[in-house]
Design a protein around this motif. Structure first.
Motif, PDB file in Angstrom:
ATOM      1  N   LEU A  62       0.843  -0.972  -0.103  1.00 34.13           N
ATOM      2  CA  LEU A  62      -0.337   0.439   0.015  1.00 34.13           C
ATOM      3  C   LEU A  62       0.818   1.042  -0.141  1.00 34.13           C
ATOM      4  O   LEU A  62       0.416   2.589  -0.705  1.00 34.13           O
ATOM      5  N   MET A  63       1.820   1.567   0.757  1.00 35.14           N
ATOM      6  CA  MET A  63       3.036   2.612   1.316  1.00 35.14           C
ATOM      7  C   MET A  63       3.417   2.251  -0.332  1.00 35.14           C
ATOM      8  O   MET A  63       3.692   3.656  -1.314  1.00 35.14           O
ATOM      9  N   HIS A  64       3.840   1.794  -0.912  1.00 38.17           N
ATOM     10  CA  HIS A  64       4.642   1.767  -2.576  1.00 38.17           C
ATOM     11  C   HIS A  64       3.739   1.982  -3.311  1.00 38.17           C
ATOM     12  O   HIS A  64       4.575   3.257  -4.313  1.00 38.17           O
ATOM     13  N   CYS A  65       2.521   1.567  -2.966  1.00 39.84           N
ATOM     14  CA  CYS A  65       1.984   2.268  -4.118  1.00 39.84           C
ATOM     15  C   CYS A  65       1.663   3.725  -3.649  1.00 39.84           C
ATOM     16  O   CYS A  65       1.371   4.604  -5.196  1.00 39.84           O
ATOM     17  N   MET A  66       1.104   4.282  -2.929  1.00 39.35           N
ATOM     18  CA  MET A  66       0.689   5.230  -2.374  1.00 39.35           C
ATOM     19  C   MET A  66       1.575   6.458  -2.536  1.00 39.35           C
ATOM     20  O   MET A  66       1.690   7.734  -3.301  1.00 39.35           O
ATOM     21  N   ALA A  67       2.973   5.484  -2.898  1.00 40.11           N
ATOM     22  CA  ALA A  67       4.393   6.668  -2.863  1.00 40.11           C
ATOM     23  C   ALA A  67       5.174   6.958  -4.267  1.00 40.11           C
ATOM     24  O   ALA A  67       5.727   7.213  -4.723  1.00 40.11           O
ATOM     25  N   ALA A  68       4.286   6.235  -5.095  1.00 36.12           N
ATOM     26  CA  ALA A  68       4.332   6.400  -6.514  1.00 36.12           C
ATOM     27  C   ALA A  68       5.457   4.933  -7.154  1.00 36.12           C
ATOM     28  O   ALA A  68       6.531   5.091  -7.372  1.00 36.12           O
ATOM     29  N   LEU A  69       6.254   4.654  -5.888  1.00 34.32           N
ATOM     30  CA  LEU A  69       7.209   3.285  -6.521  1.00 34.32           C
ATOM     31  C   LEU A  69       6.788   1.824  -6.278  1.00 34.32           C
ATOM     32  O   LEU A  69       7.622   1.383  -6.966  1.00 34.32           O
ATOM     33  N   ASP A  70       5.484   2.024  -6.739  1.00 35.74           N
ATOM     34  CA  ASP A  70       4.640   0.449  -7.077  1.00 35.74           C
ATOM     35  C   ASP A  70       3.469   1.133  -8.240  1.00 35.74           C
ATOM     36  O   ASP A  70       2.843   1.804  -7.496  1.00 35.74           O
ATOM     37  N   THR A  71       3.269   0.159  -8.724  1.00 37.34           N
ATOM     38  CA  THR A  71       2.339   0.274  -9.376  1.00 37.34           C
ATOM     39  C   THR A  71       0.621  -0.428  -9.792  1.00 37.34           C
ATOM     40  O   THR A  71       1.071  -1.778  -9.763  1.00 37.34           O
ATOM     41  N   PRO A  72      -0.297   0.113  -9.180  1.00 37.89           N
ATOM     42  CA  PRO A  72      -1.288  -1.039  -8.935  1.00 37.89           C
ATOM     43  C   PRO A  72      -1.607  -1.578  -9.682  1.00 37.89           C
ATOM     44  O   PRO A  72      -1.406  -1.009 -11.155  1.00 37.89           O
ATOM     45  N   THR A  73      -2.119  -2.937  -9.794  1.00 33.36           N
ATOM     46  CA  THR A  73      -2.975  -3.371 -11.438  1.00 33.36           C
ATOM     47  C   THR A  73      -4.264  -2.924 -11.395  1.00 33.36           C
ATOM     48  O   THR A  73      -3.945  -2.818 -13.348  1.00 33.36           O
ATOM     49  N   SER A  74      -4.879  -2.224 -10.895  1.00 32.63           N
ATOM     50  CA  SER A  74      -6.071  -1.137 -11.062  1.00 32.63           C
ATOM     51  C   SER A  74      -6.593  -0.535  -9.749  1.00 32.63           C
ATOM     52  O   SER A  74      -5.701  -0.636  -9.147  1.00 32.63           O
ATOM     53  N   GLY A  75      -7.393   0.236 -10.120  1.00 28.13           N
ATOM     54  CA  GLY A  75      -7.519   1.238  -9.308  1.00 28.13           C
ATOM     55  C   GLY A  75      -7.358   2.281  -8.964  1.00 28.13           C
ATOM     56  O   GLY A  75      -5.870   2.377  -9.942  1.00 28.13           O
ATOM     57  N   HIS A  76      -7.223   3.173  -8.700  1.00 27.89           N
ATOM     58  CA  HIS A  76      -6.237   4.943  -8.951  1.00 27.89           C
ATOM     59  C   HIS A  76      -5.842   4.782  -7.090  1.00 27.89           C
ATOM     60  O   HIS A  76      -6.383   5.348  -6.193  1.00 27.89           O
ATOM     61  N   VAL A  77      -4.532   6.090  -7.415  1.00 24.90           N
ATOM     62  CA  VAL A  77      -3.843   6.570  -6.651  1.00 24.90           C
ATOM     63  C   VAL A  77      -4.113   8.073  -6.667  1.00 24.90           C
ATOM     64  O   VAL A  77      -3.330   8.068  -7.630  1.00 24.90           O
ATOM     65  N   TYR A  78      -4.273   9.066  -5.973  1.00 25.33           N
ATOM     66  CA  TYR A  78      -3.979  10.452  -5.366  1.00 25.33           C
ATOM     67  C   TYR A  78      -3.646  11.090  -5.220  1.00 25.33           C
ATOM     68  O   TYR A  78      -3.320  10.969  -3.767  1.00 25.33           O
TER      69      TYR A  78
END
Length: 264
Positions: A62-78
């Protein structure tokens, strides 16, 4: 989306960052694992949030996706109003550099640079000069004034983490993500870092999201979000270490953990 993943205690402040129906899958077929499975939550601006959960719960993902260090499979991070899924590699690099701060367990300092040079490194990479008043405020807040000319090898672990914390704040990021920032420190040094992070929220209005397994560390925050098996399973506002321990014990039974010890 599972009902447990709907934020039951929304922040009273506008979100600095948020996730919407976040899915992160590793592997395929029988090896498929959903590290995040439809997670939606907000991190309020000017608030200190801890993310906790048993090993494999998805908190680091979760932290890596929120911090733009990893890309989620689907969904959105703002981040604010910016949808990270609509950004290319160069734009993501600029966003991480200019709008996000990081504090990691391993410090990640450049050994050949002084403390001052390490703190100023993100700004130097961006071709920006530090705001001297802000630099002085951050350095004094972490108590590094007398150690700025020393290299990491000449500093204690607590001092190195204070350098890393100052580096994360010196560019005035919108959000600071801290991954087990006290994990390599003794209790006294850890308390100093947590007190600084708390002060940066209270005095500077910083937004901080911290992954931790430590109930005492979580007690410094405004809110704790608990994950298990890629889902948000509970939250706790105005936590104390004792309340976190009690919640961990109950959740440990709920998610099949034999002991209320939440690892990474």
């Amino acid at each position: 989306m599972p009902e447990s993943d709907v934020l039951r205690m929304p922040s009273t402040r506008p979100p600095a960052a948020r996730a919407v129906d976040l899915l992160k899958v590793y592997g395929e077929g029988a090896a498929r694992v959903a590290a995040l499975d439809g997670v939606s939550l907000e991190f309020g601006a000017g608030e200190f949030t801890a993310v906790m959960g048993p090993s494999g719960s998805g908190k680091s993902t979760l932290m890596h996706c929120m911090a733009a260090l990893d890309t989620p499979t689907s969904g959105h991070v703002y981040l604010g109003d910016v949808d990270l899924s609509g950004l290319g590699d160069k734009a993501l690099t600029r966003l991480r550099r200019d709008r996000i701060g990081f504090v990691f367990q391993a410090f990640n300092l450049v050994p050949t640079l002084t403390a001052r040079e390490n703190i100023e490194l993100p700004l130097a990479v961006a071709g920006r000069r530090p705001d001297r008043d802000w630099f002085d405020a951050v350095v004094d807040a972490v108590g590094l004034r007398e150690r700025l000319g020393h290299r990491p090898g000449e500093l204690s672990g607590g001092e190195q983490q204070r350098v890393a914390s100052a580096r994360a704040l010196v560019s005035r990021p919108e959000v600071v993500f801290a991954d087990e920032p006290t994990g390599n420190l003794d209790s006294n040094a850890g308390a100093e870092i947590l007190a600084f992070l708390r002060e940066s929220v209270d005095e500077f209005g910083q937004t901080i999201v911290m992954v931790t397994h430590d109930a005492s560390a979580a007690g410094y925050t405004d809110r704790v979000v608990f994950l298990a098996d890629g889902h948000i399973v509970d939250e706790l506002a105005d936590p104390t270490a004792q309340r976190v321990l009690e919640k961990m014990a109950r959740l440990g039974a709920d998610v099949g953990e034999p002991h209320p010890v939440l690892g990474r």
